[in-house]
Motif scaffolding. Structure first.
Motif, PDB file in Angstrom:
ATOM      1  N   ARG A   1      57.947  57.584  70.732  1.00 46.36           N
ATOM      2  CA  ARG A   1      57.239  57.967  69.511  1.00 46.36           C
ATOM      3  C   ARG A   1      56.987  56.754  68.637  1.00 46.36           C
ATOM      4  NH1 ARG A   1      57.597  63.510  69.033  1.00 46.36           N
ATOM      5  NH2 ARG A   1      56.963  63.511  66.860  1.00 46.36           N
ATOM      6  N   ALA A   2      57.951  55.836  68.631  1.00 49.40           N
ATOM      7  CA  ALA A   2      57.804  54.623  67.816  1.00 49.40           C
ATOM      8  C   ALA A   2      56.614  53.804  68.293  1.00 49.40           C
ATOM      9  CB  ALA A   2      59.086  53.800  67.872  1.00 49.40           C
ATOM     10  N   ALA A   3      56.442  53.727  69.608  1.00 49.63           N
ATOM     11  CA  ALA A   3      55.326  52.961  70.155  1.00 49.63           C
ATOM     12  C   ALA A   3      53.991  53.613  69.797  1.00 49.63           C
ATOM     13  CB  ALA A   3      55.476  52.827  71.670  1.00 49.63           C
ATOM     14  N   GLU A   4      53.944  54.944  69.850  1.00 54.33           N
ATOM     15  CA  GLU A   4      52.699  55.644  69.502  1.00 54.33           C
ATOM     16  C   GLU A   4      52.365  55.447  68.030  1.00 54.33           C
ATOM     17  OE1 GLU A   4      50.658  56.672  71.549  1.00 54.33           O
ATOM     18  OE2 GLU A   4      51.917  56.642  73.324  1.00 54.33           O
ATOM     19  N   ARG A   5      53.413  55.429  67.222  1.00 49.40           N
ATOM     20  CA  ARG A   5      53.221  55.210  65.791  1.00 49.40           C
ATOM     21  C   ARG A   5      52.650  53.803  65.548  1.00 49.40           C
ATOM     22  NH1 ARG A   5      56.286  56.580  60.839  1.00 49.40           N
ATOM     23  NH2 ARG A   5      56.208  54.709  59.573  1.00 49.40           N
ATOM     24  N   GLU A   6      53.211  52.818  66.256  1.00 51.52           N
ATOM     25  CA  GLU A   6      52.707  51.439  66.126  1.00 51.52           C
ATOM     26  C   GLU A   6      51.241  51.349  66.532  1.00 51.52           C
ATOM     27  OE1 GLU A   6      56.464  48.391  66.710  1.00 51.52           O
ATOM     28  OE2 GLU A   6      55.398  49.039  68.493  1.00 51.52           O
ATOM     29  N   ALA A   7      50.905  52.045  67.629  1.00 50.08           N
ATOM     30  CA  ALA A   7      49.518  51.988  68.118  1.00 50.08           C
ATOM     31  C   ALA A   7      48.578  52.681  67.128  1.00 50.08           C
ATOM     32  CB  ALA A   7      49.420  52.625  69.501  1.00 50.08           C
ATOM     33  N   ASP A   8      49.024  53.796  66.547  1.00 51.40           N
ATOM     34  CA  ASP A   8      48.188  54.500  65.562  1.00 51.40           C
ATOM     35  C   ASP A   8      47.974  53.639  64.314  1.00 51.40           C
ATOM     36  OD1 ASP A   8      47.559  56.819  66.936  1.00 51.40           O
ATOM     37  OD2 ASP A   8      49.322  57.906  66.244  1.00 51.40           O
ATOM     38  N   LEU A   9      49.038  52.995  63.852  1.00 52.34           N
ATOM     39  CA  LEU A   9      48.903  52.167  62.648  1.00 52.34           C
ATOM     40  C   LEU A   9      48.042  50.931  62.928  1.00 52.34           C
ATOM     41  CD1 LEU A   9      52.518  52.518  61.171  1.00 52.34           C
ATOM     42  CD2 LEU A   9      50.418  53.667  60.431  1.00 52.34           C
ATOM     43  N   ALA A  10      48.172  50.375  64.131  1.00 53.98           N
ATOM     44  CA  ALA A  10      47.300  49.252  64.509  1.00 53.98           C
ATOM     45  C   ALA A  10      45.848  49.718  64.518  1.00 53.98           C
ATOM     46  CB  ALA A  10      47.702  48.714  65.886  1.00 53.98           C
ATOM     47  N   ALA A  11      45.626  50.948  65.005  1.00 53.26           N
ATOM     48  CA  ALA A  11      44.262  51.488  65.074  1.00 53.26           C
ATOM     49  C   ALA A  11      43.661  51.605  63.668  1.00 53.26           C
ATOM     50  CB  ALA A  11      44.268  52.843  65.781  1.00 53.26           C
ATOM     51  N   VAL A  12      44.463  52.087  62.719  1.00 59.77           N
ATOM     52  CA  VAL A  12      43.966  52.222  61.339  1.00 59.77           C
ATOM     53  C   VAL A  12      43.534  50.856  60.804  1.00 59.77           C
ATOM     54  CG1 VAL A  12      44.651  52.762  58.960  1.00 59.77           C
ATOM     55  CG2 VAL A  12      45.320  54.293  60.823  1.00 59.77           C
ATOM     56  N   ARG A  13      44.379  49.840  61.038  1.00 60.90           N
ATOM     57  CA  ARG A  13      44.058  48.488  60.539  1.00 60.90           C
ATOM     58  C   ARG A  13      42.791  47.939  61.195  1.00 60.90           C
ATOM     59  NH1 ARG A  13      49.683  47.999  60.388  1.00 60.90           N
ATOM     60  NH2 ARG A  13      49.764  47.238  62.516  1.00 60.90           N
ATOM     61  N   ILE A  14      42.695  48.125  62.501  1.00 64.26           N
ATOM     62  CA  ILE A  14      41.533  47.594  63.233  1.00 64.26           C
ATOM     63  C   ILE A  14      40.245  48.256  62.729  1.00 64.26           C
ATOM     64  CG2 ILE A  14      40.393  47.554  65.497  1.00 64.26           C
ATOM     65  CD1 ILE A  14      43.252  47.220  66.719  1.00 64.26           C
ATOM     66  N   LEU A  15      40.276  49.597  62.628  1.00 62.85           N
ATOM     67  CA  LEU A  15      39.083  50.327  62.185  1.00 62.85           C
ATOM     68  C   LEU A  15      38.658  49.848  60.795  1.00 62.85           C
ATOM     69  CD1 LEU A  15      40.136  53.904  63.360  1.00 62.85           C
ATOM     70  CD2 LEU A  15      38.283  52.535  64.335  1.00 62.85           C
ATOM     71  N   HIS A  16      39.640  49.701  59.927  1.00 59.39           N
ATOM     72  CA  HIS A  16      39.340  49.283  58.548  1.00 59.39           C
ATOM     73  C   HIS A  16      38.769  47.864  58.516  1.00 59.39           C
ATOM     74  CE1 HIS A  16      39.656  48.947  54.233  1.00 59.39           C
ATOM     75  NE2 HIS A  16      40.393  47.854  54.361  1.00 59.39           N
ATOM     76  N   ARG A  17      39.393  46.959  59.269  1.00 57.83           N
ATOM     77  CA  ARG A  17      38.939  45.559  59.254  1.00 57.83           C
ATOM     78  C   ARG A  17      37.506  45.414  59.754  1.00 57.83           C
ATOM     79  NH1 ARG A  17      44.095  42.695  62.140  1.00 57.83           N
ATOM     80  NH2 ARG A  17      45.561  42.835  60.413  1.00 57.83           N
ATOM     81  N   VAL A  18      37.165  46.179  60.808  1.00 56.57           N
ATOM     82  CA  VAL A  18      35.818  46.047  61.387  1.00 56.57           C
ATOM     83  C   VAL A  18      34.781  46.727  60.494  1.00 56.57           C
ATOM     84  CG1 VAL A  18      34.384  46.525  63.416  1.00 56.57           C
ATOM     85  CG2 VAL A  18      36.770  45.931  63.700  1.00 56.57           C
ATOM     86  N   GLY A  19      35.188  47.832  59.864  1.00 56.14           N
ATOM     87  CA  GLY A  19      34.247  48.540  59.004  1.00 56.14           C
ATOM     88  C   GLY A  19      33.956  49.953  59.488  1.00 56.14           C
ATOM     89  N   TYR A  20      34.770  50.463  60.448  1.00 57.89           N
ATOM     90  CA  TYR A  20      34.654  51.870  60.836  1.00 57.89           C
ATOM     91  C   TYR A  20      35.543  52.697  59.915  1.00 57.89           C
ATOM     92  CZ  TYR A  20      32.063  50.626  65.017  1.00 57.89           C
ATOM     93  OH  TYR A  20      31.092  50.166  65.866  1.00 57.89           O
TER      94      TYR A  20
END
Lengths: 313, 162
Positions: free
Chosen positions: A227-246
């Motif tokens: 679960r910790a790994a999935e949480r890390e991947a989800d939080l990374a996804a939020v950062r990536i989407l925000h940085r790119v502009g999605y």
């Protein structure tokens, strides 16, 4: 003293120490180590004290196995994991779709905390109705036709890809090696001792490599990450989407769609991931802190519709 | 008071030493690191540096480093392409360098290399490497990525991009 027995006596405490450090007590795991140690012992016939010591030394070196795997080794593990998945699932051979997916995916990967891997990030669609996506170590990312079918727009597809990029960024695939079996231990022990076996070393190394590929593939397809790994991947996804502009809200939309689309007890994402509703609870507060991007222009939706209009089954 | 005096002494010793410090050397850990004109994945490439090459770090900024390679011009590279570890060229399998420590030898011999993949492919015929090889060719150029983001109206919130 019987040489093979000496080697087992020397290497087992080290192996036990490593397994207990990793919190593993599985009988199968220990059985595998003993098996390999015994195999090495039997194969040598005569094991010198020096050889036995070198086996202990190498086994100790494995405590940090996953972080010691170089990006080049990660690349070869990832290639074989992807090849194994592509043996199970056939890819969708659609040049336009593949190009669109790679352009979107590579644009997202650029914005991750790990934009550079040995061989780079690549994306491909698998011809399967399952709702699933896999990230092989090093950046070979596979998404099923079923998952693609859940995405209604480019931002939602970006959310799925960004989650998988998050797994690559955090090297979750490699961590599953040390957690599940520490096959690298077997590999190192086999290789160093193997150098003196003449011809045997290659076979041992290939066995260890195959074991490693099985560990990662099993984690991706059957057991899932923590679960910790999935949480890390989800939080990374939020950062990536925000940085790119999605729009990072697209991740919540996808999790909601998956919550509706997944069959409980199914052989896909439902089996290997925490409940979508639990994942939404984790990401929602993070997303709430970010300013929402402007509404997308019609052109973004048009190119998504053009590329993702899948050929009839 | 004593702390202040200590700090003063420390600064007196440390400050003049800083400019004299040698540039840090890191190693390229990707197949080919592209050095760029500025700290952005979309900036123009100025040089290419192969795996395991040591590079001297001149300057750092937000996850990026400006480095000088042994040959050709300096440029910016994301730090995920660099490592503090010294890497050996392990691709051929026969790469155990003379003088390497036992630990390094063990790591080089871990068996995750091209030679082992070739061996595995002989027996594991179910795995499909042809599509993996096709995937590897699907690299999209920085120019195309810029165009894609611009066309789709995908703009980074701060406006400064990556």
């Amino acid at each position: 003293m019987n040489a093979a027995r000496l080697m087992i006596r020397l290497i087992l405490p080290a192996a036990l120490a490593i397994f207990s450090a990793a919190g593993l007590t599985g009988c199968a795991s220990l059985g595998k180590v003993t098996e390999v140690v015994a195999a090495v012992g039997v194969a040598t016939g005569q094991v010198t004290e020096e050889q036995a010591e070198s086996a202990v030394r190498t086994a100790t070196a494995v405590a940090k196995a996953s972080e010691d795997i170089t990006p080049e080794q990660e690349y070869y593990i990832g290639r074989s994991v992807a090849a194994t998945l592509l043996g199970k699932y056939k890819p969708v051979d659609d040049a336009e779709l593949t190009e669109y997916l790679n352009t979107l995916g590579q644009a997202l990967a650029m914005a991750s905390d790990r934009p550079e891997t040995f061989g780079g990030y690549r994306f491909l669609v698998l011809d399967s109705d399952e709702i699933n996506a896999f990230a092989a170590p090093g950046g070979l990312i596979l998404i099923t036709r079923g998952m693609l079918g859940l995405c209604r727009n480019e931002d939602q597809l970006a959310a799925v890809l960004a989650h998988e990029i998050g797994h690559v960024q955090h090297r979750h695939g490699l961590q599953s090696i040390s957690k599940s079996r520490i096959t690298a231990a077997i590999s190192i022990a086999a290789m160093e001792a193997g150098k003196q076996l003449g011809g045997k070393d290659l076979a041992e190394a290939v066995n260890a490599f195959e074991g490693t590929i099985d560990d990662v593939t099993q984690t991706l397809v059957v057991n899932g990450y923590s679960r910790a790994a999935e949480r890390e991947a989800d939080l990374a996804a939020v950062r990536i989407l925000h940085r790119v502009g999605y729009n990072p809200n697209a991740l919540i939309e996808m999790l909601e769609a998956m919550g509706r689309g997944l069959k409980p007890g199914g052989l896909d994402f439902a089996k290997t991931h925490p409940k979508p509703s639990d994942r939404i609870k984790v990401v929602r507060p993070e997303i709430a802190r970010l300013a929402a991007p402007p509404a997308p222009p019609p052109k973004r939706q048009k190119r998504f519709d053009n590329a993702v209009a899948l050929p009839a089954k | 008071m004593r702390t202040m005096r200590f700090c003063a002494i420390f600064l007196a010793i440390a400050a003049p030493a800083l400019p004299a410090r040698a540039a840090e050397t890191l190693t390229v850990q990707v197949r080919e690191a592209v050095l760029r004109a500025s700290a952005s994945m979309l900036a123009a490439p100025v040089n290419k540096v192969p795996y395991a090459t040591p590079v001297a770090v001149e300057e750092r900024a937000a996850g990026w480093a400006r480095v000088t390679p042994p040959a050709g011009p300096a440029g910016w590279v994301h730090e995920s392409a660099l490592t503090r570890k010294k890497l050996q060229l392990a691709a051929g399998g026969e790469t155990t360098a003379a003088g390497a420590s036992t630990r390094e030898v063990a790591l080089a011999g871990k068996g995750f290399n091209e030679q082992i993949e070739k061996e595995m492919r002989k027996t594991n015929t179910a795995a499909d490497f042809s599509w993996v090889d096709r995937m590897e060719k699907m690299q999209v150029s920085a120019a195309r990525l810029s165009e894609f983001l611009r066309e789709g109206g995908v703009l980074p919130p701060s406006g400064d991009g990556q």
